[in-house]
Design an enzyme around this catalytic site. Structure first.
Site, PDB file in Angstrom:
ATOM      1  N   LYS A 185     -10.546  -4.189  -3.550  1.00 64.51           N
ATOM      2  CA  LYS A 185     -11.386  -2.986  -3.645  1.00 64.51           C
ATOM      3  C   LYS A 185     -10.619  -1.837  -4.264  1.00 64.51           C
ATOM      4  O   LYS A 185     -11.202  -0.920  -4.821  1.00 64.51           O
ATOM      5  CB  LYS A 185     -11.807  -2.531  -2.240  1.00 64.51           C
ATOM      6  CG  LYS A 185     -12.785  -3.413  -1.536  1.00 64.51           C
ATOM      7  CD  LYS A 185     -13.019  -2.869  -0.122  1.00 64.51           C
ATOM      8  CE  LYS A 185     -13.394  -3.977   0.838  1.00 64.51           C
ATOM      9  NZ  LYS A 185     -13.027  -3.710   2.223  1.00 64.51           N
ATOM     10  N   LYS A 212      -4.655 -10.570  -6.508  1.00 60.83           N
ATOM     11  CA  LYS A 212      -5.831 -10.725  -5.651  1.00 60.83           C
ATOM     12  C   LYS A 212      -6.957  -9.785  -6.076  1.00 60.83           C
ATOM     13  O   LYS A 212      -6.697  -8.650  -6.462  1.00 60.83           O
ATOM     14  CB  LYS A 212      -5.376 -10.379  -4.223  1.00 60.83           C
ATOM     15  CG  LYS A 212      -6.296 -10.732  -3.126  1.00 60.83           C
ATOM     16  CD  LYS A 212      -5.773 -10.166  -1.811  1.00 60.83           C
ATOM     17  CE  LYS A 212      -5.842  -8.656  -1.774  1.00 60.83           C
ATOM     18  NZ  LYS A 212      -5.604  -8.017  -0.501  1.00 60.83           N
ATOM     19  N   LYS A 233       0.838  -1.208   0.000  1.00 53.23           N
ATOM     20  CA  LYS A 233       0.000   0.000   0.000  1.00 53.23           C
ATOM     21  C   LYS A 233       0.866   1.249   0.000  1.00 53.23           C
ATOM     22  O   LYS A 233       0.505   2.262  -0.598  1.00 53.23           O
ATOM     23  CB  LYS A 233      -0.922   0.016   1.222  1.00 53.23           C
ATOM     24  CG  LYS A 233      -2.049  -0.995   1.132  1.00 53.23           C
ATOM     25  CD  LYS A 233      -3.048  -0.790   2.258  1.00 53.23           C
ATOM     26  CE  LYS A 233      -4.130  -1.848   2.253  1.00 53.23           C
ATOM     27  NZ  LYS A 233      -5.022  -1.760   3.408  1.00 53.23           N
TER      28      LYS A 233
HETATM   29  P1  TYM Z   1     -10.460  -5.953   4.192  1.00 56.07           P
HETATM   30  O1  TYM Z   1     -11.538  -4.959   4.432  1.00 56.07           O
HETATM   31  O2  TYM Z   1      -9.388  -5.636   3.205  1.00 56.07           O
HETATM   32  O3  TYM Z   1     -11.080  -7.322   3.770  1.00 56.07           O
HETATM   33  C1  TYM Z   1     -12.097  -7.922   4.559  1.00 56.07           C
HETATM   34  C2  TYM Z   1     -11.965  -9.424   4.562  1.00 56.07           C
HETATM   35  O4  TYM Z   1     -12.003  -9.918   3.224  1.00 56.07           O
HETATM   36  C3  TYM Z   1     -10.872 -10.738   2.971  1.00 56.07           C
HETATM   37  N1  TYM Z   1     -10.490 -10.572   1.559  1.00 56.07           N
HETATM   38  C4  TYM Z   1     -10.375 -11.575   0.688  1.00 56.07           C
HETATM   39  N2  TYM Z   1     -10.566 -12.903   0.833  1.00 56.07           N
HETATM   40  C5  TYM Z   1     -10.391 -13.666  -0.277  1.00 56.07           C
HETATM   41  N3  TYM Z   1     -10.038 -13.173  -1.490  1.00 56.07           N
HETATM   42  C6  TYM Z   1      -9.837 -11.852  -1.666  1.00 56.07           C
HETATM   43  N4  TYM Z   1      -9.518 -11.382  -2.860  1.00 56.07           N
HETATM   44  C7  TYM Z   1     -10.014 -10.987  -0.552  1.00 56.07           C
HETATM   45  N5  TYM Z   1      -9.907  -9.652  -0.372  1.00 56.07           N
HETATM   46  C8  TYM Z   1     -10.193  -9.418   0.920  1.00 56.07           C
HETATM   47  C9  TYM Z   1      -9.796 -10.231   3.922  1.00 56.07           C
HETATM   48  O5  TYM Z   1      -8.828 -11.215   4.179  1.00 56.07           O
HETATM   49  C10 TYM Z   1     -10.617  -9.905   5.154  1.00 56.07           C
HETATM   50  O6  TYM Z   1     -10.837 -11.049   5.937  1.00 56.07           O
HETATM   51  N6  TYM Z   1      -7.432  -5.589   8.078  1.00 56.07           N
HETATM   52  C11 TYM Z   1      -8.661  -6.141   7.652  1.00 56.07           C
HETATM   53  C12 TYM Z   1      -9.857  -5.697   8.447  1.00 56.07           C
HETATM   54  C13 TYM Z   1      -9.727  -5.853   9.927  1.00 56.07           C
HETATM   55  C14 TYM Z   1      -9.862  -7.048  10.651  1.00 56.07           C
HETATM   56  C15 TYM Z   1      -9.704  -6.685  12.015  1.00 56.07           C
HETATM   57  C16 TYM Z   1     -10.092  -8.365  10.283  1.00 56.07           C
HETATM   58  C17 TYM Z   1      -9.511  -4.855  10.815  1.00 56.07           C
HETATM   59  N7  TYM Z   1      -9.508  -5.363  12.096  1.00 56.07           N
HETATM   60  C18 TYM Z   1      -9.776  -7.655  13.011  1.00 56.07           C
HETATM   61  C19 TYM Z   1     -10.154  -9.313  11.288  1.00 56.07           C
HETATM   62  C20 TYM Z   1      -9.989  -8.960  12.640  1.00 56.07           C
HETATM   63  C21 TYM Z   1      -8.910  -5.716   6.210  1.00 56.07           C
HETATM   64  O7  TYM Z   1      -8.400  -4.756   5.753  1.00 56.07           O
HETATM   65  O8  TYM Z   1      -9.793  -6.404   5.581  1.00 56.07           O
END
Ligand code: TYM
Length: 335
Positions: free
Chosen positions: A202, A199, A113
């Site tokens: 968003k 991957k 990022k």
């Molecule tokens: P975020 O918002 O980027 O994504 C949310 C969840 O979706 C999963 N994910 C994917 N899984 C499979 N294939 C993909 N292409 C894909 N893109 C995203 C991510 O692994 C995630 O589970 N840091 C985290 C959010 C967060 C969080 C937490 C998660 C903040 N605090 C505490 C668990 C526990 C994030 O940015 O997810």
């Protein structure tokens, strides 16, 4: 015996896509009756890259509505907004002061990022995984269902907890509980529709690279029609040599509910012209109930407000207890 605790969250940055659903939310829903679940909308994480204040609140609302539309059941689960529970930021500060800087500089997502941000890398982007550790550790979470890309952040969370326990706990009374990541094999890494080696994300500038949970049927059809494929006859799972084919077959398997073996057998002699329509249909079928429920929920602001208010109260009760435990262990003067 009381149920084990689950915590997870998604950032409210625009539309959620099928990677978020298949990698995370679907797994939250499937297992929820076996656990005591906390699912937060991580709005504080959403401002670690430049954001638009005019849409943050709306995106937060919509994400909470999508959790419900995907099947999160309030009988088993608590839904809340991260910034409503101030213990998250307070614990982050305490954890910051025991987390070595080089642990954060090693994080793959930070490096990726940071490159995209150029000159404009905030301290918050570097600190992002510590806030995530606070999210998890505040709830004494046993399990954290996430996609593959969050694995390193989960390992860091465990390392931070171990460090706090070593420095400030005793062997029989740890200060913080060590969480375990829960990463399913299938769907943990959904790939881009325009490049099977990266991957689905968003932040990809091209909307054609992903299927959003709220995309119309026409748009889903168009995206699958135009998605990248390969010229080989017969469809096979082969990550090394056929990343796009493997990704699309996996999506078909997950959305149709057929096993990988069944999928492989069904598609082994197909060409893309035959396969794409059945993938389109399975995707539309799987997303339709979510989209229908979403429309009903998102227009009922009163209901959503009450869900988030109650969620905040439940989350605060648990989070404040943990925060106090950590502050006591660190030697702060009590109020
Ligand atoms: P975020 O918002 O980027 O994504 C949310 C969840 O979706 C999963 N994910 C994917 N899984 C499979 N294939 C993909 N292409 C894909 N893109 C995203 C991510 O692994 C995630 O589970 N840091 C985290 C959010 C967060 C969080 C937490 C998660 C903040 N605090 C505490 C668990 C526990 C994030 O940015 O997810």
């Amino acid at each position: 015996m009381s149920k084990q605790r689950v915590l997870s969250g998604v950032q409210p940055t625009g539309n959620l896509h099928i990677g978020n659903y298949l990698g995370a939310i679907r797994n939250w829903v499937e297992d929820q009756s076996n656990y005591d679940n906390f699912f937060c909308v991580v709005d504080l994480h959403a401002i670690t890259v430049p954001h638009d204040p005019k849409i943050l609140a709306n995106n937060t609302y919509n994400t909470a509505a999508l959790y419900l539309a995907c099947g999160i059941d309030l009988e088993y689960s608590t839904i809340f907004v991260q910034s409503h529970v101030t213990a998250h930021t307070e614990l982050t500060w305490l954890l910051n002061c025991i987390t070595p800087l080089n642990w954060l500089e090693r994080m793959i997502q930070f490096k990726e990022k940071a490159v995209k941000q150029g000159e404009n890398v905030s301290v918050g982007l570097l600190d992002y995984p510590v806030l995530m550790a606070a999210d998890i550790l505040l709830y004494d979470a046993d399990r954290v269902p996430v996609g593959e890309d969050q694995k390193q952040h989960l390992e860091l969370t465990r390392d931070i907890a171990i460090r706090i326990n070593d420095k400030f706990g005793s062997p029989d009374i740890p200060v913080l509980k060590l969480p375990n990541p829960l990463i399913r094999k299938e769907g943990a890494r959904v790939m881009s529709l325009t490049d099977g080696t990266s991957k689905m994300s968003k932040s990809d500038p091209s909307d054609m690279s992903r299927i959003n949970l709220l995309d119309s049927q026409e748009l889903i059809q168009k995206k699958i029609k135009r998605c990248k494929t390969d010229p080989i006859k017969g469809l096979t799972f082969d990550v090394e040599n056929r990343p796009e084919c493997t990704n699309l077959l996996t999506l078909y398997s997950l959305f149709s509910g057929k096993s990988l073996e069944e999928t492989a057998k069904e598609c082994e002699n197909m060409g893309w012209g035959q396969f794409k329509p059945i993938l389109t249909e399975a995707t539309i079928e799987a997303l339709k109930p979510i989209q229908d429920r979403y429309q009903a929920i998102v227009n009922d602001k009163g209901y959503l407000d009450s869900v988030l208010r109650e969620g905040c109260q439940k989350a605060e009760t648990v989070a404040n207890q943990t925060l106090l435990r950590v502050k006591n262990a660190l030697g702060f003067l009590q109020k």
